[in-house]
Every structure is written in C-alpha cells, then in structure tokens.
Scaffold this active site. Structure first.
Site, PDB file in Angstrom:
ATOM      1  N   GLU A   1     -10.000  -5.675   2.078  1.00  0.00           N
ATOM      2  CA  GLU A   1     -10.179  -4.971   3.343  1.00  0.00           C
ATOM      3  C   GLU A   1     -11.144  -3.807   3.123  1.00  0.00           C
ATOM      4  O   GLU A   1     -10.785  -2.640   3.253  1.00  0.00           O
ATOM      5  CB  GLU A   1      -8.828  -4.480   3.889  1.00  0.00           C
ATOM      6  CG  GLU A   1      -8.902  -4.122   5.368  1.00  0.00           C
ATOM      7  CD  GLU A   1      -7.621  -3.506   5.904  1.00  0.00           C
ATOM      8  OE1 GLU A   1      -7.037  -4.107   6.818  1.00  0.00           O
ATOM      9  OE2 GLU A   1      -7.236  -2.437   5.414  1.00  0.00           O
TER      10      GLU A   1
ATOM     11  N   GLU B   1       2.537   0.011   7.449  1.00  0.00           N
ATOM     12  CA  GLU B   1       1.423   0.457   6.606  1.00  0.00           C
ATOM     13  C   GLU B   1       1.112   1.943   6.775  1.00  0.00           C
ATOM     14  O   GLU B   1       0.859   2.401   7.891  1.00  0.00           O
ATOM     15  CB  GLU B   1       0.167  -0.349   6.965  1.00  0.00           C
ATOM     16  CG  GLU B   1      -1.067   0.048   6.174  1.00  0.00           C
ATOM     17  CD  GLU B   1      -2.316  -0.696   6.612  1.00  0.00           C
ATOM     18  OE1 GLU B   1      -3.276  -0.741   5.826  1.00  0.00           O
ATOM     19  OE2 GLU B   1      -2.328  -1.231   7.739  1.00  0.00           O
TER      20      GLU B   1
END
Length: 268
Positions: A242, A146
């Site tokens: 998120e 990520e």
C-alpha cells in the site's frame, strides 16, 4: 515465503480502476486488495458487476476490501464512529458481504472515522462498538481496525489504540488489528514492540516505506525485518503493498518470481 497482495486503490492509479487487477496480474501478482471502489455506500448493480468481473477476468484473488469510508480525498476516514451517518454504513454492509462472497474475500477494513466537531467522543466511541459489531455480524470473514496517519482528527494512532477498541467488542470473534507498518511508524509507535505485544491480534499487514510512503527501499524503515518478525510471531496472512509508486519501477524491489501468492490461501 511472504504472500503479497497489491492495493489497487493506491497503486496503478494511472489506469482506470477496472483495468488495475489485470495490470497486477501482468506484473506477476495473484492477489489484490482495494479501498471501497465507489464514492457512494451503495453503488448500482452494474457497477458492482463490472468490478467483480474485472477481478475474475484478471485471474487474481481479492484478499481485502474496505467498507465505505466517506469522501477519502476530502479527508473522511470512515463512518464507524460518525454520528448521523450510521445508516450509510449499515446499508453498505450487505454490499460488501456480497462482493466478498462472490470473490472469496475474507478481510474487510472498517475505518474508524474522524472526531466530529460538536460530537461527544464517548458517544462516537459507543456508536463505533455498535457498528463494528454490525460489520462483523454482516460479513463472512474478519473485520479489520486500522490506526492511520495523516488524518489529524482520526483518534486511532497506535496499535494499542486500535486494540483498546477491539477489547470493547467483547465476545465478537471475527475482528482484528490491521497493522500498517507505515502508519504505525509515522505516528511514532514502536513497531517491534507492537508486533511482540499484539501478534495474536494482527489479522492483516500492510507496508510502505517512510518518509514518503514509497516502495520498500525508498525510505528508512526496516520493513523486511518487521515482516520477518511478524511471521516469526505466527502471522501467515498476506502482506499488502500500500505505497505510492507508478511506472515500470514500482515493483523493481521485488523479483517477479516472488510476487505470486497462493490464490487459494486464507487472507488472515
């Protein structure tokens, strides 16, 4: 239909961690994801059992779990490329794998790690290749890489940065890009171009709005359009929520009837 999963490490933070899966279920969700839930790489058996039971008792599926990433509140962002801490990550892998097996989780986020003072970046990157390979061999599922924002020493800022690392892994099959549209946008990446170019590499998607990292609609990002784009490009996995929001309006943007995902579906 978009399949949503709630990140219970950044949402429901007004509740104890083990109460959060049930809170997500009460809000109509059937899937959750977590960062690493403990401050150590290898928690006690009782702690692991409590976490597994909390997810099972809530009747939700765990769709994503991070490997141990160090002290996140203090600014750590992973051990993959951190010289001197590889043993912690190697010890963490079987714990992650066991939780994944018990809860059916098939997506595991391996944060790359910050640049370390005095460490050779090439040596860090070489270590990252070795440890990402170990992570991929140690779990049944997909290891995610990520790009993140807000961490000045974290070297992966764009989708291209992460894909370049994935390319170094060669024939390792079960690795992919975690495309968090918030992080990419805040870092100045061209999100539509990244979706078009790397659609086949995207193994998980997360969202938050910007500025502010709030719920969709609280900022200026065209999140719905980007989700439609990535789905049109072939992505059929979960979209992780998120973002930072608490209270009864945290999910007001998403009608309750649209929150449930197929708990038997694949995460990636």
């Amino acid at each position: 239909m978009t399949r949503w999963t709630v990140n219970c490490s950044i949402l429901y933070t007004d509740l104890p961690l083990l109460e959060r899966p049930a809170a997500a279920a009460a809000d109509g969700f059937t899937a959750v994801e977590f960062w690493w839930p403990w401050p150590v790489a290898v928690p006690g058996d009782r702690e692991v059992e409590g976490f597994v039971r909390a997810v099972e008792d809530a009747g939700v599926r765990l769709t994503g779990l991070n490997f141990f990433a160090g002290d996140m509140p203090a600014g750590d962002r992973g051990l993959v490329s951190w010289p001197g801490r590889s043993r912690e990550l190697l010890d963490n892998i079987p714990v992650v794998a066991a939780i994944g097996e018990r809860l059916g989780c098939r997506a595991f986020n391996a944060l790359y790690g910050n640049r370390i003072d005095g460490a050779d970046p090439k040596e860090q990157d070489d270590q990252a290749v070795e440890l990402l390979t170990a992570c991929a061999r140690g779990v049944r599922g997909t290891v995610l890489l990520e790009p993140v924002s807000g961490a000045p020493r974290y070297p992966l800022l764009t989708a291209a940065d992460a894909v370049a690392v994935l390319d170094r892994l060669g024939e390792v099959p079960n690795v992919g890009l975690l495309a968090d549209f918030y992080h990419l946008a805040v870092n100045g990446d061209d999100v539509p171009a990244a979706i078009e170019r790397y659609a086949g590499r995207i193994a998980h998607v997360q969202i938050a709005d910007a500025p502010g990292r709030g719920a969709p609609g609280e900022g200026e990002l065209p999140l719905r359009r980007w989700i439609d784009d990535v789905r049109a490009a072939g992505y059929d996995g979960y979209v992780g929520l998120e973002y930072r929001s608490e209270g009864p309006d945290a999910f007001a943007w998403l009608p309750r009837q649209d929150r449930a995902a197929d708990p038997e579906g694949s995460s990636t």
